[in-house]
Write a protein that holds these residues in place. Structure first.
Motif, PDB file in Angstrom:
ATOM      1  N   UNK A   1       0.843  -1.200   0.000  1.00 23.33           N
ATOM      2  CA  UNK A   1       0.000   0.000   0.000  1.00 23.33           C
ATOM      3  C   UNK A   1       0.876   1.246   0.000  1.00 23.33           C
ATOM      4  N   UNK A   2       0.332   2.342  -0.538  1.00 26.36           N
ATOM      5  CA  UNK A   2       1.014   3.629  -0.461  1.00 26.36           C
ATOM      6  C   UNK A   2       0.055   4.658   0.125  1.00 26.36           C
ATOM      7  N   UNK A   3       0.521   5.897   0.258  1.00 27.67           N
ATOM      8  CA  UNK A   3      -0.263   6.929   0.930  1.00 27.67           C
ATOM      9  C   UNK A   3      -1.592   7.208   0.231  1.00 27.67           C
ATOM     10  N   UNK A   4      -1.575   7.258  -1.097  1.00 27.31           N
ATOM     11  CA  UNK A   4      -2.806   7.542  -1.840  1.00 27.31           C
ATOM     12  C   UNK A   4      -3.842   6.459  -1.617  1.00 27.31           C
ATOM     13  N   UNK A   5      -3.411   5.212  -1.730  1.00 28.64           N
ATOM     14  CA  UNK A   5      -4.318   4.087  -1.518  1.00 28.64           C
ATOM     15  C   UNK A   5      -4.811   4.048  -0.071  1.00 28.64           C
ATOM     16  N   UNK A   6      -3.931   4.428   0.855  1.00 28.32           N
ATOM     17  CA  UNK A   6      -4.307   4.442   2.270  1.00 28.32           C
ATOM     18  C   UNK A   6      -5.443   5.430   2.523  1.00 28.32           C
ATOM     19  N   UNK A   7      -5.298   6.647   2.032  1.00 31.04           N
ATOM     20  CA  UNK A   7      -6.357   7.637   2.248  1.00 31.04           C
ATOM     21  C   UNK A   7      -7.661   7.184   1.609  1.00 31.04           C
ATOM     22  N   UNK A   8      -7.589   6.666   0.400  1.00 30.58           N
ATOM     23  CA  UNK A   8      -8.790   6.199  -0.292  1.00 30.58           C
ATOM     24  C   UNK A   8      -9.464   5.075   0.489  1.00 30.58           C
ATOM     25  N   UNK A   9      -8.660   4.197   1.052  1.00 31.52           N
ATOM     26  CA  UNK A   9      -9.207   3.072   1.797  1.00 31.52           C
ATOM     27  C   UNK A   9      -9.919   3.531   3.072  1.00 31.52           C
ATOM     28  N   UNK A  10      -9.300   4.452   3.797  1.00 29.52           N
ATOM     29  CA  UNK A  10      -9.917   4.964   5.024  1.00 29.52           C
ATOM     30  C   UNK A  10     -11.206   5.708   4.695  1.00 29.52           C
ATOM     31  N   UNK A  11     -11.172   6.540   3.678  1.00 27.42           N
ATOM     32  CA  UNK A  11     -12.375   7.302   3.307  1.00 27.42           C
ATOM     33  C   UNK A  11     -13.488   6.384   2.830  1.00 27.42           C
ATOM     34  N   UNK A  12     -13.149   5.324   2.133  1.00 27.92           N
ATOM     35  CA  UNK A  12     -14.165   4.381   1.668  1.00 27.92           C
ATOM     36  C   UNK A  12     -14.761   3.603   2.835  1.00 27.92           C
ATOM     37  N   UNK A  13     -13.895   3.173   3.754  1.00 29.57           N
ATOM     38  CA  UNK A  13     -14.370   2.390   4.896  1.00 29.57           C
ATOM     39  C   UNK A  13     -15.270   3.199   5.814  1.00 29.57           C
ATOM     40  N   UNK A  14     -15.013   4.491   5.910  1.00 27.28           N
ATOM     41  CA  UNK A  14     -15.768   5.365   6.811  1.00 27.28           C
ATOM     42  C   UNK A  14     -16.584   6.409   6.042  1.00 27.28           C
ATOM     43  N   UNK A  15     -17.024   6.049   4.850  1.00 25.97           N
ATOM     44  CA  UNK A  15     -17.748   7.004   3.999  1.00 25.97           C
ATOM     45  C   UNK A  15     -19.018   7.520   4.664  1.00 25.97           C
ATOM     46  N   UNK A  16     -19.794   6.638   5.262  1.00 29.44           N
ATOM     47  CA  UNK A  16     -21.050   7.047   5.892  1.00 29.44           C
ATOM     48  C   UNK A  16     -20.791   8.009   7.047  1.00 29.44           C
ATOM     49  N   UNK A  17     -19.850   7.635   7.912  1.00 30.69           N
ATOM     50  CA  UNK A  17     -19.540   8.489   9.066  1.00 30.69           C
ATOM     51  C   UNK A  17     -19.007   9.850   8.626  1.00 30.69           C
ATOM     52  N   UNK A  18     -18.130   9.872   7.635  1.00 26.99           N
ATOM     53  CA  UNK A  18     -17.566  11.134   7.161  1.00 26.99           C
ATOM     54  C   UNK A  18     -18.626  11.993   6.480  1.00 26.99           C
ATOM     55  N   UNK A  19     -19.523  11.367   5.734  1.00 26.46           N
ATOM     56  CA  UNK A  19     -20.607  12.124   5.099  1.00 26.46           C
ATOM     57  C   UNK A  19     -21.485  12.802   6.147  1.00 26.46           C
ATOM     58  N   UNK A  20     -21.805  12.069   7.199  1.00 28.70           N
ATOM     59  CA  UNK A  20     -22.663  12.656   8.238  1.00 28.70           C
ATOM     60  C   UNK A  20     -21.924  13.723   9.036  1.00 28.70           C
ATOM     61  N   UNK A  21     -20.629  13.512   9.267  1.00 27.52           N
ATOM     62  CA  UNK A  21     -19.830  14.545   9.936  1.00 27.52           C
ATOM     63  C   UNK A  21     -19.722  15.798   9.071  1.00 27.52           C
ATOM     64  N   UNK A  22     -19.886  15.646   7.771  1.00 24.93           N
ATOM     65  CA  UNK A  22     -19.827  16.785   6.862  1.00 24.93           C
ATOM     66  C   UNK A  22     -21.163  17.434   6.621  1.00 24.93           C
ATOM     67  N   UNK A  23     -22.166  17.094   7.429  1.00 22.65           N
ATOM     68  CA  UNK A  23     -23.505  17.670   7.250  1.00 22.65           C
ATOM     69  C   UNK A  23     -23.675  18.918   8.105  1.00 22.65           C
ATOM     70  N   UNK A  24     -24.749  19.630   7.852  1.00 19.24           N
ATOM     71  CA  UNK A  24     -25.028  20.863   8.598  1.00 19.24           C
ATOM     72  C   UNK A  24     -25.360  20.581  10.062  1.00 19.24           C
ATOM     73  N   UNK A  25     -25.656  19.322  10.382  1.00 21.44           N
ATOM     74  CA  UNK A  25     -25.943  18.978  11.780  1.00 21.44           C
ATOM     75  C   UNK A  25     -24.690  19.003  12.660  1.00 21.44           C
ATOM     76  N   UNK A  26     -23.527  19.017  12.028  1.00 20.86           N
ATOM     77  CA  UNK A  26     -22.290  18.982  12.808  1.00 20.86           C
ATOM     78  C   UNK A  26     -22.201  20.155  13.767  1.00 20.86           C
ATOM     79  N   UNK A  27     -22.512  21.350  13.294  1.00 18.12           N
ATOM     80  CA  UNK A  27     -22.405  22.524  14.166  1.00 18.12           C
ATOM     81  C   UNK A  27     -23.458  22.510  15.260  1.00 18.12           C
ATOM     82  N   UNK A  28     -24.590  21.875  15.005  1.00 16.79           N
ATOM     83  CA  UNK A  28     -25.584  21.705  16.068  1.00 16.79           C
ATOM     84  C   UNK A  28     -24.971  20.889  17.203  1.00 16.79           C
ATOM     85  N   UNK A  29     -24.282  19.810  16.826  1.00 12.92           N
ATOM     86  CA  UNK A  29     -23.659  18.958  17.832  1.00 12.92           C
ATOM     87  C   UNK A  29     -22.535  19.679  18.570  1.00 12.92           C
ATOM     88  N   UNK A  30     -21.707  20.411  17.836  1.00 10.52           N
ATOM     89  CA  UNK A  30     -20.541  21.053  18.441  1.00 10.52           C
ATOM     90  C   UNK A  30     -20.903  22.231  19.336  1.00 10.52           C
TER      91      UNK A  30
END
Length: 210
Positions: A1-30
């Motif tokens: 594995x290399x750095x590019x593949x590593x980032x892609x793998x992490x983002x793919x594995x946690x796509x749902x969580x990252x998408x929700x963290x990137x929603x407008x509800x994030x600031x409500x939580x924070x």
């Protein structure tokens, strides 16, 4: 594995969580639903303060010289980010607790895990936080503060890239990359669980409404 593949793998594995963290509800939580300029800036300042403390502690006790230098650079960057945010806020503030993500990060004493968890996992979360803060100030028609957080986001992307470069340097075999993936994904999960728990306590569904 290399750095590019590593980032892609992490983002793919946690796509749902990252998408929700990137929603407008994030600031409500924070901000505990206190969506004021002051509350958003305070939340941002808390994040930068905790990051500065984490990376300063790593830079001080890291045995790998290259990694120590990277952590010191990121600590300096986070210190500058904190200063810029509190300047916009008008007062210096400190969080009352470390929170689950930084508590986990500060327990990492391995170079691979620090780079993966602190620079990549946390970085992916921070990019989404900064984007929501930019959107908040765009909606408030405050161009100066929106530009401030665009700058912070760009610099966070640079520190994430530095973390990927560091992983390329310190990961010696597949086992190292697998360990790096595990801790980076766990940091994203910790951030998401904290976000979801905060919303649930307020009676808000963390899942998107389709």
């Amino acid at each position: 594995m290399d750095a590019t593949a590593f980032r892609e793998s992490v983002e793919a594995a946690k796509a749902t969580e990252l998408d929700r963290l990137g929603s407008s509800k994030l600031l409500i939580a924070l901000t505990d639903a206190a969506l004021s300029e002051e509350a958003v800036l305070r939340a941002a300042a808390f994040s930068e303060f905790l990051a500065r403390e984490t990376f300063e502690s790593w830079a001080a006790d890291e045995s790998d010289d290259e990694a120590s230098a990277v952590f010191a650079d990121v600590a300096a960057q986070e210190a500058e980010h904190y200063d810029r945010v509190v300047d916009a806020l008008g007062e210096a503030v400190e969080p009352e607790s470390v929170g689950p993500m930084h508590a986990y990060l500060r327990d990492r004493d391995d170079t691979v895990e620090r780079a993966a968890a602190g620079l990549v996992g946390r970085g992916l979360v921070s990019l989404r936080t900064h984007l929501q803060v930019v959107s908040f100030f765009v909606n408030e028609a405050d161009a100066a503060k929106a530009d401030l957080f665009r700058d912070l986001r760009s610099e966070t992307e640079e520190s994430l890239s530095a973390g990927l470069d560091l992983l390329d340097s310190v990961c010696e075999d597949d086992a190292d990359w697998e360990r790096a993936e595990a801790v980076a994904e766990y940091v994203v999960q910790l951030a998401y669980d904290d976000y979801a728990d905060s919303l649930t306590e307020m009676g808000v569904d963390p899942k998107p409404i389709c």
